[in-house]
Write a protein that holds these residues in place. Sequence first.
Motif, PDB file in Angstrom:
ATOM      1  N   GLU A 181       0.835  -1.192   0.000  1.00  0.00           N
ATOM      2  CA  GLU A 181       0.000   0.000   0.000  1.00  0.00           C
ATOM      3  C   GLU A 181       0.879   1.255   0.000  1.00  0.00           C
ATOM      4  O   GLU A 181       0.671   2.183  -0.783  1.00  0.00           O
ATOM      5  N   HIS A 182       1.885   1.266   0.880  1.00  0.00           N
ATOM      6  CA  HIS A 182       2.818   2.401   0.912  1.00  0.00           C
ATOM      7  C   HIS A 182       3.524   2.547  -0.425  1.00  0.00           C
ATOM      8  O   HIS A 182       3.699   3.650  -0.930  1.00  0.00           O
TER       9      HIS A 182
ATOM     10  N   GLY B 275       1.473   4.197  -2.996  1.00  0.00           N
ATOM     11  CA  GLY B 275       1.412   5.632  -2.739  1.00  0.00           C
ATOM     12  C   GLY B 275       2.625   6.338  -3.326  1.00  0.00           C
ATOM     13  O   GLY B 275       2.505   7.363  -4.003  1.00  0.00           O
TER      14      GLY B 275
ATOM     15  N   THR C  49       1.083  13.389  -1.283  1.00  0.00           N
ATOM     16  CA  THR C  49       0.893  11.940  -1.366  1.00  0.00           C
ATOM     17  C   THR C  49       2.078  11.211  -0.764  1.00  0.00           C
ATOM     18  O   THR C  49       1.936  10.278   0.022  1.00  0.00           O
TER      19      THR C  49
ATOM     20  N   ALA D 138       2.390   8.647   2.377  1.00  0.00           N
ATOM     21  CA  ALA D 138       2.910   7.289   2.208  1.00  0.00           C
ATOM     22  C   ALA D 138       4.051   7.011   3.174  1.00  0.00           C
ATOM     23  O   ALA D 138       4.261   5.882   3.599  1.00  0.00           O
TER      24      ALA D 138
END
Lengths: 267, 445
Positions: free
Chosen positions: A124-125, A128, A245, A249
Amino acid sequence: MTGFVLEASALVKSYGPTRALDGVALSVRAGESVAIMGASGSGKTTLLHLLAGIVAPDSGSVAFRTAEARVEVTALSERERSRLRREAFGFVFQQGLLIAELTAVENVALALMLNGMPRPRAEEHARGWLAALGLAGMEDRRIGQLSGGQAQRVAIARAQVTGARVVFADEPTGALDSATSADVMDALLDSTVGQGRTLVLVTHDPDVAARCERIVEVRDGRIVAERAGHPASRAAGSSGADAATADAATADAATADAATADAAVRA
Amino acid sequence: MIGRVAWLLARPDRQGFATIALPVTAFAIVTALLSTVLGGAQMFWAWDDEYGATYQALAVVALVLLVVPLASLGGAAARLSARRRDDRLATLRLLGATSSTVSALAVIEAGALALAGAAVGVALYVTFVPALALIPFRGQALGVEGVWLGASVAFVPLGVTALAIVSAVLGLRRVVISPLGVRTRQEVPRVHWVRLMIGAAVIVLAFGMMALLQVAGSLIVILAMLAAAFGGTIAVLNLMGPWVLRLVASGQARRAKAPARLLAARTVLESPKAAWRQVSGVAMTSFMAVFAGSGVAVLQAMSASDGDRESVLLLADIRTGLLITVVGSFLMVACSVGVNQAAGILDRRDLYRSLDMLGMPRSTMDAARRRAVMSPLRITAVGSAVAAAAVMLPLTGIALIVAPVSLLVIAAVLAAGIGVVWLGLRATRPMLERAADGPSRAVVA
């Protein structure tokens, strides 16, 4: 508190009969961009490797400072230095040197997984960061399906995703044409100094060096000149990292940073 | 001039001793095994009684089974030479060498390593002849004259060297573009599910043939039917192997939580066929071990009471031959895994170096590459054994009851074989360390 994130003094390193570094001192402020310039064989890459704890000097010292702790990099064991590199530093190389079998997102997430983050969160990171670097929609491509510039952005994302305090880049644009090279430099600067992180870059290209705040020239293993660069110059229509963003992240990963430095000191 | 340059470049370089020692060891083992099997086969050919033909047929089967891992080992050794050549391209260019000179050098090098290894292999064979002479066939020890090839032993190294040279020439054609360049632009190759359907059909057919065994009369007919079912299923294994490996690896890649597991699964997915090639020798061996092993165990138990002496001896001999072939094939697979890994590490040393700089623990790098071999190996060995057990279902069941020790021996040999392959992998760990250390710790960066 000196404001320096890296402090190196009296660094000496020889390889066999060749003295690669001969008493170099260099301090790097937090949030600064420094270009190390020099001809091939001048010792610039050796200096980068010593600053990053990849290689130990024959004599002299390197210290890494965070708000919480001061770590004598040169006093750490090989294993501790490896951990410091994994957790507090990021690296971008000339050829990207990404893992060809993995997808873009897996390459980036791997850096977090090595620090113990569970895979779903790591990915997920990573997504990002890839999106912040203009690679949205390409996350699941394998490295061979990306262009040179895109691959280098993946490498930048990998260097940053752990919330690295210092990013070391070794000829990051060396394999790119000049337009792509300017783009990649934008992305690299925006995602590092643009967000208060530190960038130490090795290059032989004066245009790339000029993008940094400070230029250090190395010849025959010594620093022979130091001057200011022109960090304001940017390529037209650049697509650097979207700070908001990227910040989101990294927020999580960055907190791990202080703990790392502490742990390294205790170790 | 080429000869002089080849000699200059033969000096140990920074990849160290392993890049030379591994192929030489591999060729030594190949030569020793080949000489042993040929020695035994030559004696079988001297027999002209009614069982002679059976022994000759079995010797041919054993040779065929050993040729597959032998060829893949030859190819692996040649690829390793080619990688070494890549590394020294710069040196050669400085010396003014053209690319054809460079290719010639790789071939000379592969040939020279093979010849050196083969010479060691002959020495090993000669050393082991007294021990080999004790192996019993047809109720008595083979004796030195039974296993000694005589003067013709000199031809074995020549054959092995020729094979290495042919593989080197073929291998070179594939590495004209740098290995990474070839790899990076590629889509992951797909393996079609149709393979699975064909495979299942042949297994069912083989199973049907096994059912017919009960009505077969003589031992020779039984052996012929066994051979047909065996050959068919081996072909199926080769057809399905890459498909199964890809299927398992893609599941592993999805589920992987640890970096090493993810890397390993992706490595297999990158080329399931390459992963399969590396362990396919084990597939055949493992299949044969269970297939023939359980068959022989049952027949032995049956004929112990009422079989004629010749049949009892033949079965005992098949078991002996089986063990020799299984051991030989695992040794060769272990060698080719070691040699392949050495080539793989040289291919990817920049990557290993960069991963080390990023702070990836070397144990993780090592675990990833180990798992990329061991996982397909386990799937292959167990999968083939299960396939064989399925084809032989009634016999395997009977064997489990009447001859459990035989099945235990088979399982133990397979486990030991997997262990030997692990050792082959372990032998390349120092090369990984050197790759991760990189040149900057040895020369000026």
